[in-house]
Design a protein around this motif. Structure first.
Motif, short mmCIF file in Angstrom:
data_model
loop_
_atom_site.label_atom_id
_atom_site.label_comp_id
_atom_site.label_asym_id
_atom_site.label_seq_id
_atom_site.Cartn_x
_atom_site.Cartn_y
_atom_site.Cartn_z
N TYR A 254 29.26 32.62 48.48
CA TYR A 254 30.33 32.61 47.95
C TYR A 254 31.63 31.67 48.96
O TYR A 254 32.70 31.45 48.97
N SER A 255 31.49 32.10 50.14
CA SER A 255 32.85 32.14 51.03
C SER A 255 34.49 32.68 50.59
O SER A 255 35.36 32.03 50.96
N PHE A 256 34.32 34.40 49.93
CA PHE A 256 35.77 34.99 49.91
C PHE A 256 36.53 34.89 51.12
O PHE A 256 35.51 34.74 52.10
N LYS A 257 37.39 34.76 51.77
CA LYS A 257 37.92 34.56 52.25
C LYS A 257 38.69 36.35 53.07
O LYS A 257 38.77 36.34 53.91
N GLU A 258 38.20 37.14 52.27
CA GLU A 258 38.93 38.56 52.58
C GLU A 258 37.64 39.39 52.04
O GLU A 258 37.50 39.23 50.57
N SER A 259 37.43 40.73 51.81
CA SER A 259 36.68 41.41 50.91
C SER A 259 37.50 42.92 51.54
O SER A 259 37.95 42.76 52.72
N VAL A 260 37.38 44.40 50.54
CA VAL A 260 37.32 45.22 50.83
C VAL A 260 36.29 45.79 50.22
O VAL A 260 35.61 45.72 48.94
N LEU A 261 36.14 47.09 50.99
CA LEU A 261 34.77 48.02 50.69
C LEU A 261 35.91 49.32 50.31
O LEU A 261 36.09 50.06 51.57
N VAL A 262 35.54 50.26 49.45
CA VAL A 262 35.33 51.27 49.18
C VAL A 262 34.74 52.36 48.48
O VAL A 262 33.89 51.65 47.80
N GLU A 263 34.94 53.76 48.58
CA GLU A 263 33.82 54.10 48.58
C GLU A 263 34.49 54.59 46.51
O GLU A 263 35.66 54.77 46.31
N MET A 264 33.48 54.76 45.74
CA MET A 264 34.34 54.90 44.36
C MET A 264 34.54 56.48 44.13
O MET A 264 34.10 57.22 44.56
N GLY A 265 35.51 56.51 43.07
CA GLY A 265 36.48 57.84 42.70
C GLY A 265 35.65 58.16 42.11
O GLY A 265 34.46 57.68 41.33
N PRO A 266 36.11 59.29 40.90
CA PRO A 266 34.81 60.16 40.23
C PRO A 266 35.21 60.15 38.98
O PRO A 266 34.14 60.31 38.07
N LEU A 267 36.51 59.37 38.47
CA LEU A 267 36.17 58.60 37.21
C LEU A 267 35.24 57.79 37.40
O LEU A 267 34.20 57.83 36.01
N ILE A 268 34.88 57.20 37.95
CA ILE A 268 33.76 56.15 37.51
C ILE A 268 32.71 56.19 38.07
O ILE A 268 31.61 56.00 37.47
N ALA A 269 32.52 57.52 39.08
CA ALA A 269 31.07 57.45 39.75
C ALA A 269 30.70 58.58 38.75
O ALA A 269 29.33 58.67 38.58
N THR A 270 31.04 59.37 38.01
CA THR A 270 30.80 60.66 36.25
C THR A 270 29.48 59.66 36.12
O THR A 270 29.03 60.09 35.81
N HIS A 271 30.24 58.56 35.55
CA HIS A 271 29.47 57.59 34.48
C HIS A 271 28.45 56.67 35.11
O HIS A 271 27.33 56.49 35.09
N ALA A 272 28.81 56.10 36.59
CA ALA A 272 28.03 55.12 36.97
C ALA A 272 26.63 56.20 37.66
O ALA A 272 25.14 55.24 38.17
#
Length: 284
Positions: A254-272
């Protein structure tokens, strides 16, 4: 920075972004039984996932208290406006507590300028909004201009989610053990998205990991056609190598200009659960 940028534990932010924009961070509370931790402060990711694997019940998360926000606001120079980007109002009482703290401080210091934005999102969606706000602050936006701009950006936010396991949905009771057992037997993967109101909704159930990943990537093109000037943010739970590979595939396609990658925190990781991915970008 002429405006103090703040966010809460619903956001997942890499250190370089935190440092670049001098973001003040108010953590959420994480509860394992009688034990309580501040997410990102006194429990790290390896410890969190290890405790979650061993626990029969999922950890609980709770919003920062109004006083936690009040103290954070109070510590900022009174001459400096504050923009607080909050976890979705539909997912937590965090937003209401951030607003209550604003009212508390304004009673004491009515000349303060404090704006609280309901992100209608979490994790990578908030990452993207913090990055956007930081860039606009660097450009010299006033607090009024920034607030108006961020409300518009929230309305354009797309957030997509891929769950590779249903274990945590079963533990939380969001999916019955009977349906969960069928999903595991048939290798069903769940695709979700963030609604315009800020809730999380199931959109599709896809059989097989490869098909689910392919559909996850394909969906991006249904939300936008122009990507050259856009940023994509991805958060992941435990599967860092796969996340890097998947993010690169999205950037190549998709030719995005920039990207950010980060580890998921507890809030969402608890359900994901482990191996989950969340991506966010702005729609056309």
């Amino acid at each position: 920075m002429n405006i103090q940028l703040m966010t809460d534990g619903g956001a997942d932010l890499p250190k370089d972004l935190l440092d670049r924009y001098n973001v003040h961070f108010i953590p959420l509370n994480i509860h394992f039984g009688d034990e309580q931790f501040l997410g990102g402060v006194d429990i790290d990711s390896p410890t969190f996932y290890d405790k979650m694997r061993k626990a029969e019940e999922l950890p609980r998360t709770s919003a920062p208290s109004p006083y936690a926000f009040y103290e954070a606001y109070k510590a900022v120079d009174p001459e400096k406006p504050i923009l607080m980007i909050s976890l979705s109002k539909e997912l937590s009482t965090t937003y209401e507590n951030a607003l209550l703290a604003k009212e508390m401080l304004l009673e004491e210091e009515p000349e303060r300028k404090i704006e609280v934005i309901n992100s209608r999102s979490a994790t990578s969606g908030m990452t993207l909004l913090v990055d956007e706000a930081g860039k606009r602050i660097e450009e010299g936006y006033t607090i009024e201009e920034l607030t108006e701009h961020m409300h518009e950006r929230v309305s354009k936010l797309a957030t997509l989610i891929l769950l590779r396991t249903v274990e945590n949905l079963m533990k939380s009771g969001r999916l019955s053990r009977f349906k969960g057992a069928i999903a595991k037997t048939l290798n069903i993967k769940i695709l979700m998205h963030g609604s315009p109101e800020g809730t999380i909704e199931v959109t599709e159930k896809v059989r097989g990991n490869k098909k689910a990943v392919r559909r996850f990537v394909d969906q991006i093109g249904e939300y936008s056609k122009n990507f050259e000037d856009k940023v994509i943010a991805m958060s992941y739970s435990t599967a860092e190598d796969k996340a890097k590979q998947l993010l690169q595939e999205m950037k190549d396609r998709y030719s995005f200009k920039e990207s950010v990658l980060v580890e998921m925190g507890p809030l969402i990781a608890t359900h994901a659960g482990e191996g989950g991915f969340v991506i966010s970008f702005f729609k056309d």
